[in-house]
Design an enzyme around this catalytic site. Sequence first.
Site, short mmCIF file in Angstrom:
data_model
loop_
_atom_site.label_atom_id
_atom_site.label_comp_id
_atom_site.label_asym_id
_atom_site.label_seq_id
_atom_site.Cartn_x
_atom_site.Cartn_y
_atom_site.Cartn_z
N THR A 1 0.82 -1.19 -0.02
CA THR A 1 -0.21 0.08 -0.44
C THR A 1 0.95 1.74 -0.01
O THR A 1 2.09 1.22 0.20
CB THR A 1 -0.93 0.13 0.85
N TRP B 1 -20.76 15.20 10.64
CA TRP B 1 -19.64 15.00 9.63
C TRP B 1 -19.76 15.01 8.02
O TRP B 1 -20.95 15.39 7.56
CB TRP B 1 -19.92 13.65 9.18
N GLU C 1 -5.87 -4.05 -0.40
CA GLU C 1 -5.91 -4.87 0.15
C GLU C 1 -7.57 -5.99 -0.39
O GLU C 1 -7.54 -6.96 0.28
CB GLU C 1 -6.46 -4.65 1.69
N LYS D 1 -15.16 17.21 10.17
CA LYS D 1 -15.51 17.03 11.46
C LYS D 1 -15.60 18.21 12.08
O LYS D 1 -14.99 18.71 12.30
CB LYS D 1 -15.35 15.75 12.75
P1 ADP Z 1 -4.20 4.16 -1.54
O1 ADP Z 1 -4.71 5.10 -2.10
O2 ADP Z 1 -3.83 4.52 0.05
O3 ADP Z 1 -2.59 4.59 -2.49
P2 ADP Z 1 -5.46 2.10 -2.69
O4 ADP Z 1 -4.52 2.48 -4.75
O5 ADP Z 1 -5.36 0.61 -1.51
O6 ADP Z 1 -4.12 2.75 -1.78
O7 ADP Z 1 -7.21 2.75 -2.64
C1 ADP Z 1 -7.75 2.49 -1.85
C2 ADP Z 1 -8.95 3.31 -1.26
O8 ADP Z 1 -8.61 4.05 -2.68
C3 ADP Z 1 -10.39 2.78 -0.66
O9 ADP Z 1 -10.11 2.92 0.50
C4 ADP Z 1 -10.64 4.10 -1.04
O10 ADP Z 1 -10.60 5.21 0.39
C5 ADP Z 1 -10.33 5.19 -2.58
N1 ADP Z 1 -11.26 4.84 -3.23
C6 ADP Z 1 -10.56 3.43 -4.63
N2 ADP Z 1 -12.05 2.99 -4.90
C7 ADP Z 1 -12.75 4.94 -5.04
C8 ADP Z 1 -13.94 4.88 -5.28
N3 ADP Z 1 -14.20 4.31 -6.43
N4 ADP Z 1 -14.43 5.78 -4.56
C9 ADP Z 1 -13.70 6.56 -4.05
N5 ADP Z 1 -12.68 6.59 -3.46
C10 ADP Z 1 -11.99 4.97 -3.99
#
Ligand code: ADP
Length: 540
Positions: free
Chosen positions: A180, A439, A325, A434
């Site tokens: 990640t 929210w 994940e 917040k």
């Molecule tokens: P990071 O963004 O931390 O690099 P990831 O690629 O695993 O890691 O991203 C996962 C996160 O991206 C999710 O937990 C969510 O917050 C966000 N995310 C993924 N797809 C969407 C979506 N279609 N709309 C909003 N948020 C999204």
Amino acid sequence: MMNQPLLISALIRHADTCHGDTEIVTRLTEGGIHRYGYRDAHRRARQLARALLRLGVALGDRVGTLAWNNYRHFEIYYATSGVGAICHTINPRLFPEQIAYIVNHAGDRLVFFDLTFGKLVETLRPLCPGVEHWVLLTDRAHFPGGASTALCYEELLAAESDDYEWPAFSEETAAALCYTSGTTGNPKGVLYSHRSTVLHAYAINLPDVMGLSARDTALPVVPMFHVNAWGLPYAAPMVGAKMVLPGPGLDGASLCELYAAERVTISAGVPTIWLNTLAHLREKQIRLPLPHRTIIGGAAASPALIHALETEQGIEVRHGWGMTETSPACTINTFLAKHAAQSTEARDMVHAKQGRIVPGVELRIVDDAGRELPRDGTAFGELQVRGHWICREYFKSEGGNILRPGGWFATGDVATLDGDGYMRIVDRTKDIIKSGGEWISSIEIENIALGHPAVAGSAVIGLPHEKWGERPLLVIVKRAGHDVTAEQMLEFLRPRIAKWWLPDAVVFTDAIPLTGTGKVYKTKLRQIYAGYYTKNPEAA
Ligand code: ADP
């Protein structure tokens, strides 16, 4: 029934047997276009498998990659997993110190790298003493003088025959590793198994997910180092879809050229990629060949973006949600039969959601006490997932099991769920604002702002505020040739959101900082504008 292990090697073997001539097209890092078929890819993957074994790579060893989406990277995917080693894709856009941490934490024995990353590798070498070989992904003719201690990929392959049978082992063997991006704390490794990867590929090939077929041409814009390009390098050979790999050319012009020349029918990427591509299409007045459906995920796709792609280009947008994940596919947005009769407004509401639950995973939302909330489309709480391709624990993590009671993985996202299985992301827990005990969804304000004709990019962050705890700040990038004032922006938002959601100030910038995976870098924005409301009390 027979109990055959679900192994990744079966995917490329099948593509060779049934779709041997179907092409993989690559925009090369060296320049130019390369094309060959699945049969050739399989043959070269077997040669590479033998080369890996000759270099001493054994079951469970980690092999790193610093590479764009290209055919050699595809071969590494199959050769490493095929011999029982682990393909560890590394995001080259991270800071060198972060990359070194990741390489060392993973214990990579070999690292394959593209020409683009020669300089980066020179920085990494002294920081990663455990790496036995650095392999440059090119032929001798393109070898730069300075990188002479690296091995040459094409020479490694040329020295091997393709006489190799993929071994059988447990389907629970690890196949791939992805960290990640660690916007908070150190990056964490997620290890995918052969079983989880193959099941995920079957799932994304379902018609209501990505639905690839032998008649499709798929272009993953999403990098192969970002959650395995969302599984497309496994799903495409499984069904014999042609693949187009864009290499380092991720700008609007390069992508549009490939979309048109190769008649791409399905693409996949984060919203920022499409925002840039759309700007190019508009400027040059280009219409892309149809049909084209596109999977947008990784960050929220705004209704304005979805609408523009569909009305201006006729592209079918499928909004999806997932994380490193979760392999990543958990939800994807397609309509149900009953939506056909609904009004455009009602359909737009459905379309903006992150989609319906993919079979193979379960989703639920819970309150602060961990109690499940109703699936009524209104109640929102922390989103939790479990299923065949969801992470149980992080690679080599001291904490061990990270799951909540009942085996649920807590995503850190806040969402709603409805009775049809549609999920809508309200915000990330750490980005939600917040204010006075209530929210505010940063995503929702961003989406509305993006609907303004003068807005090319938007981000909303919560900043510390004496009276309310936090208040939203709206950051805007204007569209070229358009103008808008802060007051006009607020006037645009006012009738569209609750009064207390209205940002206290609007600031303009030339570019919004992005993370290594092309998402708005909110941590950075919060640093840049920290203290804005205390320094500008009149704004607050
Ligand atoms: P990071 O963004 O931390 O690099 P990831 O690629 O695993 O890691 O991203 C996962 C996160 O991206 C999710 O937990 C969510 O917050 C966000 N995310 C993924 N797809 C969407 C979506 N279609 N709309 C909003 N948020 C999204």
